[in-house]
Scaffold this active site. Sequence first.
Site, short mmCIF file in Angstrom:
data_model
loop_
_atom_site.label_atom_id
_atom_site.label_comp_id
_atom_site.label_asym_id
_atom_site.label_seq_id
_atom_site.Cartn_x
_atom_site.Cartn_y
_atom_site.Cartn_z
N SER A 28 0.81 -1.23 0.00
CA SER A 28 0.00 0.00 0.00
C SER A 28 0.84 1.28 0.00
O SER A 28 0.46 2.25 -0.66
CB SER A 28 -0.97 0.00 1.18
OG SER A 28 -1.89 -1.05 1.02
N ARG A 83 -13.41 -23.50 5.14
CA ARG A 83 -12.82 -24.62 5.88
C ARG A 83 -13.61 -24.88 7.16
O ARG A 83 -14.02 -26.00 7.43
CB ARG A 83 -11.36 -24.28 6.21
CG ARG A 83 -10.67 -25.30 7.04
CD ARG A 83 -9.22 -24.93 7.27
NE ARG A 83 -9.07 -23.66 8.00
CZ ARG A 83 -7.90 -23.14 8.32
NH1 ARG A 83 -6.78 -23.73 7.94
NH2 ARG A 83 -7.83 -22.01 8.99
N LYS A 108 -9.09 -5.21 11.55
CA LYS A 108 -10.25 -4.62 10.87
C LYS A 108 -11.52 -4.58 11.74
O LYS A 108 -12.34 -3.69 11.56
CB LYS A 108 -10.53 -5.37 9.57
CG LYS A 108 -9.52 -5.07 8.48
CD LYS A 108 -9.86 -5.80 7.20
CE LYS A 108 -8.82 -5.49 6.13
NZ LYS A 108 -9.10 -6.17 4.87
P1 NAP Z 1 -9.18 -13.66 7.74
O1 NAP Z 1 -10.29 -12.84 8.27
O2 NAP Z 1 -8.10 -14.11 8.64
O3 NAP Z 1 -9.84 -14.95 7.04
C1 NAP Z 1 -9.04 -15.96 6.51
C2 NAP Z 1 -9.89 -16.94 5.73
O4 NAP Z 1 -9.03 -17.86 5.06
C3 NAP Z 1 -10.82 -17.77 6.60
O5 NAP Z 1 -11.98 -18.05 5.88
C4 NAP Z 1 -10.00 -19.04 6.83
O6 NAP Z 1 -10.78 -20.18 7.11
C5 NAP Z 1 -9.36 -19.20 5.47
N1 NAP Z 1 -8.14 -19.99 5.52
C6 NAP Z 1 -6.94 -19.62 6.06
N2 NAP Z 1 -6.05 -20.61 5.90
C7 NAP Z 1 -6.71 -21.62 5.27
C8 NAP Z 1 -6.33 -22.91 4.83
N3 NAP Z 1 -5.09 -23.35 5.04
N4 NAP Z 1 -7.23 -23.67 4.21
C9 NAP Z 1 -8.49 -23.21 3.99
N5 NAP Z 1 -8.91 -22.02 4.38
C10 NAP Z 1 -8.04 -21.21 5.01
O7 NAP Z 1 -8.44 -12.90 6.53
P2 NAP Z 1 -9.07 -11.85 5.50
O8 NAP Z 1 -8.89 -10.47 6.01
O9 NAP Z 1 -10.42 -12.30 5.11
O10 NAP Z 1 -8.06 -12.00 4.27
C11 NAP Z 1 -8.08 -13.17 3.47
C12 NAP Z 1 -7.08 -13.00 2.34
O11 NAP Z 1 -7.50 -11.95 1.51
C13 NAP Z 1 -5.68 -12.64 2.79
O12 NAP Z 1 -4.77 -13.34 1.98
C14 NAP Z 1 -5.57 -11.16 2.50
O13 NAP Z 1 -4.26 -10.75 2.22
C15 NAP Z 1 -6.44 -11.05 1.25
N6 NAP Z 1 -6.97 -9.70 1.05
C16 NAP Z 1 -6.71 -9.12 -0.13
C17 NAP Z 1 -7.21 -7.85 -0.39
C18 NAP Z 1 -6.90 -7.20 -1.71
O14 NAP Z 1 -7.13 -6.00 -1.84
N7 NAP Z 1 -6.40 -7.93 -2.68
C19 NAP Z 1 -7.99 -7.19 0.56
C20 NAP Z 1 -8.28 -7.85 1.77
C21 NAP Z 1 -7.76 -9.11 2.00
P3 NAP Z 1 -11.22 -20.56 8.60
O15 NAP Z 1 -12.43 -19.73 8.91
O16 NAP Z 1 -11.48 -21.99 8.53
O17 NAP Z 1 -10.05 -20.22 9.50
#
Ligand code: NAP
Length: 491
Positions: free
Chosen positions: A239, A371, A288
């Site tokens: 960012s 998951r 967040k």
């Molecule tokens: P979060 O709230 O921690 O959620 C993580 C999610 O991923 C949960 O659904 C979790 O499942 C799942 N997960 C994690 N490890 C896993 C595995 N080994 N196998 C299957 N499922 C798994 O994170 P978040 O804020 O939603 O972010 C998720 C991703 O999006 C991150 O990589 C982040 O960098 C990316 N992101 C990108 C942008 C962009 O602008 N491109 C913006 C925001 C976020 P469980 O519920 O089972 O733990």
Amino acid sequence: MLFSVNDMETKLCIPIVAETVEEALEDLRNAEQYADLVELRLDHIKNISKQGLRELIAARTKPLIVAYRGEKAEKRELLLEAVEAGAEFIDLDESEKNMINDVRKKGKTRIILSFHDFTKTPILEELKQKYKEMEGYHPDFIKIVATATSINDNFKIFEFLKDKKKCIAFCMGIKGVISRILAPKYGSFLTFAALKEKKVSAPGQLTAMEMINVYNVKNINEETEIYGIVGAAAEHSRSPQIHNSFFHETSENARFLSFKVEEKELKKFIDNLQKYHFQGAAITMPHKVAVMQYLDEIDETAAGIGAVNTIVNNHGRFIGYNTDGYGALRALKDKTEVRGKKVLVLGAGGASRAIVYGLRKEGIRVTISNRTLEKAQQLAEEFYTDFLSLADAEKRASEYDIIINATSQGMGLQEGETPLVNLPEKKVVMDIVSYPSITRFIKLAQQNKCTVITGEKMLLYQAVQQYHLWMGKELNSKVLENARQLLRRII
Ligand code: NAP
């Protein structure tokens, strides 16, 4: 030969960390292209002779600080030799204050009297007391360098620097980086940057290229507005590059930093942002949701999503927004019509919430798979939509037009992993993981002739919306295209 120095402006100083005089001469030539001042660290040069020292001083084309850290018999003689040879500054540790008179007798070299705390940042009262003591020895400049053990320590330095003239102060360490970048805003006479990564002379030093190209540090002044990304691993965020390129291209006197903040530091950090009039922030994992309790107001979309990824400082009031859903939908709409499509969203975390909210707002039927199935169910109930286990999603993926990976699988340490292995052919597939850009999920989609959308698209568009919230204006297509190219280079 003494080079004149404007004492009122913050200088970018590059330390010369070389083992031989030859290497130091080469580094000096390179450093002087970017530096306002150069610091020669004599303690790094093996067996430095008086002649070698004189050669180096004579070769300079920018004002020079001569410093010798640590204790060695040769130290005193070399420092006095530097004075006789006409170095503009010498840096004396406070334990060497008894050398001040000898230096004054020998030449016109100005004295920086320095104090280092390598373990902590003392409380404000102690910093002030230390300054007062050192002032009593009448040096030309006083340097106080502490170690940040919390990001909040930087604010002690900003407070300390208020009303100080001829003072150098910042925090070392990865948590102290912001005090190095913001030195020109708060009035430190110097900020240090390394010639290159391998030439760092103290922890937390960025390279001169990063200080200049990303943070445009030489043009930071008292009025510069400060923004930044708040996250536990914010130092890895792209960012700053994106937002600083927006600010640069739209000629905003603003900078975007990374704020590495742990959960236990968050409340105080948000208080500090408000107290020190920072203009806004981006919020990332894991803050967040937690950040919401510290804000004055939450806008409707962020409240609907249940998470904030953007703070706007509106005349002192901190308002929380969420631009993730906007970013994801705009990235999708670049490639496909979304209305009437069936969408499968993998993941039930913060990002997934924002995307499901955005899709539901447009009346699109979504199925959530995760998951931990209970979380998918919970989210589905909240947004009146369906849910599936990941195993069922694998079997039934071909029923959907658009498949989105909103899990963190495939990112960073989980690189090479994918939430689905059997991707159907010729669908629209989006991965929101932006590092790496081409995840295994995207590769599988490409193999199956799908239309793919990689994570940096969402990253870019959610940032575009943040810019809009902070600056109240839109970015034109040229700025966007330049940011796209920048992202291609850095991801
Ligand atoms: P979060 O709230 O921690 O959620 C993580 C999610 O991923 C949960 O659904 C979790 O499942 C799942 N997960 C994690 N490890 C896993 C595995 N080994 N196998 C299957 N499922 C798994 O994170 P978040 O804020 O939603 O972010 C998720 C991703 O999006 C991150 O990589 C982040 O960098 C990316 N992101 C990108 C942008 C962009 O602008 N491109 C913006 C925001 C976020 P469980 O519920 O089972 O733990």
